[in-house]
Design an enzyme around this catalytic site. Sequence first.
Site, PDB file in Angstrom:
ATOM      1  N   LYS A   3       0.488  -0.681   0.030  1.00 27.07           N
ATOM      2  CA  LYS A   3      -0.192  -0.262  -0.050  1.00 27.07           C
ATOM      3  C   LYS A   3       0.702   1.028   0.282  1.00 27.07           C
ATOM      4  CE  LYS A   3      -4.256  -2.059   2.525  1.00 27.07           C
ATOM      5  NZ  LYS A   3      -5.099  -2.086   2.917  1.00 27.07           N
ATOM      6  N   ARG A  79      -2.968 -14.042   4.317  1.00 24.54           N
ATOM      7  CA  ARG A  79      -3.871 -13.428   5.319  1.00 24.54           C
ATOM      8  C   ARG A  79      -3.015 -14.090   7.231  1.00 24.54           C
ATOM      9  NH1 ARG A  79      -7.174 -10.226   4.267  1.00 24.54           N
ATOM     10  NH2 ARG A  79      -8.184 -10.212   6.085  1.00 24.54           N
ATOM     11  N   THR A  85      -5.678  -6.959  10.474  1.00 25.31           N
ATOM     12  CA  THR A  85      -6.186  -6.187   9.330  1.00 25.31           C
ATOM     13  C   THR A  85      -5.773  -3.874  10.551  1.00 25.31           C
ATOM     14  OG1 THR A  85      -8.376  -6.866   8.696  1.00 25.31           O
ATOM     15  CG2 THR A  85      -8.053  -4.429   8.567  1.00 25.31           C
ATOM     16  N   ARG A  96       2.023  -7.216   8.661  1.00 21.87           N
ATOM     17  CA  ARG A  96       1.734  -4.924   9.556  1.00 21.87           C
ATOM     18  C   ARG A  96       2.261  -5.423  11.333  1.00 21.87           C
ATOM     19  NH1 ARG A  96      -4.649  -7.541   7.028  1.00 21.87           N
ATOM     20  NH2 ARG A  96      -4.394  -5.681   5.916  1.00 21.87           N
ATOM     21  N   ASN A 106      -1.785   0.253   6.931  1.00 23.92           N
ATOM     22  CA  ASN A 106      -1.574  -1.001   6.584  1.00 23.92           C
ATOM     23  C   ASN A 106      -0.839  -1.803   6.456  1.00 23.92           C
ATOM     24  OD1 ASN A 106      -3.570  -2.006   5.703  1.00 23.92           O
ATOM     25  ND2 ASN A 106      -4.720  -2.807   7.142  1.00 23.92           N
TER      26      ASN A 106
HETATM   27  N1  UDP Z   1      -9.883  -0.007   6.719  1.00 28.11           N
HETATM   28  C1  UDP Z   1     -10.269   1.064   7.740  1.00 28.11           C
HETATM   29  N2  UDP Z   1     -10.893   1.026   8.821  1.00 28.11           N
HETATM   30  C2  UDP Z   1     -11.412   0.154   9.484  1.00 28.11           C
HETATM   31  C3  UDP Z   1     -11.466  -1.715   8.855  1.00 28.11           C
HETATM   32  C4  UDP Z   1     -10.378  -1.450   7.578  1.00 28.11           C
HETATM   33  O1  UDP Z   1      -9.773   2.117   7.046  1.00 28.11           O
HETATM   34  O2  UDP Z   1     -12.173   0.071  10.539  1.00 28.11           O
HETATM   35  C5  UDP Z   1      -8.670   0.144   5.661  1.00 28.11           C
HETATM   36  C6  UDP Z   1      -7.947  -0.549   5.606  1.00 28.11           C
HETATM   37  O3  UDP Z   1      -6.423  -0.576   4.899  1.00 28.11           O
HETATM   38  C7  UDP Z   1      -8.161  -2.269   5.257  1.00 28.11           C
HETATM   39  C8  UDP Z   1      -8.879  -1.725   4.272  1.00 28.11           C
HETATM   40  O4  UDP Z   1      -9.518  -1.407   4.828  1.00 28.11           O
HETATM   41  O5  UDP Z   1      -7.674  -2.853   5.232  1.00 28.11           O
HETATM   42  C9  UDP Z   1      -9.953  -3.535   4.082  1.00 28.11           C
HETATM   43  O6  UDP Z   1     -10.684  -3.720   4.860  1.00 28.11           O
HETATM   44  P1  UDP Z   1     -10.421  -5.618   5.001  1.00 28.11           P
HETATM   45  O7  UDP Z   1     -12.125  -5.371   6.018  1.00 28.11           O
HETATM   46  O8  UDP Z   1     -11.423  -5.936   4.061  1.00 28.11           O
HETATM   47  O9  UDP Z   1      -9.305  -5.966   6.006  1.00 28.11           O
HETATM   48  P2  UDP Z   1      -7.694  -6.534   4.842  1.00 28.11           P
HETATM   49  O10 UDP Z   1      -8.491  -7.596   4.258  1.00 28.11           O
HETATM   50  O11 UDP Z   1      -6.945  -5.951   4.742  1.00 28.11           O
HETATM   51  O12 UDP Z   1      -7.524  -7.056   6.051  1.00 28.11           O
HETATM   52 MG    MG Z   2      -9.827  -7.918   2.980  1.00 26.65          MG
END
Ligand code: UDP
Ligand code: MG
Length: 132
Positions: A3, A79, A85, A96, A106
């Site tokens: 990112k 993952r 996340t 992360r 992240n």
């Molecule tokens: N994100 C955020 N706030 C939140 C949850 C997610 O800014 O409360 C952002 C973060 O960059 C995350 C992306 O949105 O990686 C996609 O969210 P997802 O729940 O799909 O998480 P990921 O699959 O990336 O772990």
């Molecule tokens: Mg996701």
Amino acid sequence: MIKPEAVAAGHSGKIIDMIIAAGFKIKAMKLTKLSKERAGEFYEVHKERPFYGELVAYMSGGPIVAMALEKDNAVADFRKFIGATDPAEAAEGTIRKRFAKSKGENAVHGSDSDENAAIEIAFHFADSEIVG
Ligand code: UDP
Ligand code: MG
């Protein structure tokens, strides 16, 4: 994807090294910058979430590195390798945990299913850009 804030901080090489060391094979890779429209399309599933506008602005705010990766059990293993996340919840040794600045910024994206991985690889790469 690596990112924007991680690319800007100069972490791309270290993250790519870790990805390779973890047994993922890079089948395609590019440095690119997403427009707001393309970032919005990529994260369309989160359209109704409160963080969507911020997420689109962030993901279109600077260059990203997109990769197509191959491995047995790639989606689940990646993952696990990148961690939760929210970096506060990410396990020791994950990407992360090491590089993410916050739950929003992240460091990396990983697909969440084989089906979405296929869609996301096609989003970033033409067939001719993926090695056999
Ligand atoms: N994100 C955020 N706030 C939140 C949850 C997610 O800014 O409360 C952002 C973060 O960059 C995350 C992306 O949105 O990686 C996609 O969210 P997802 O729940 O799909 O998480 P990921 O699959 O990336 O772990
Ligand atoms: Mg996701």
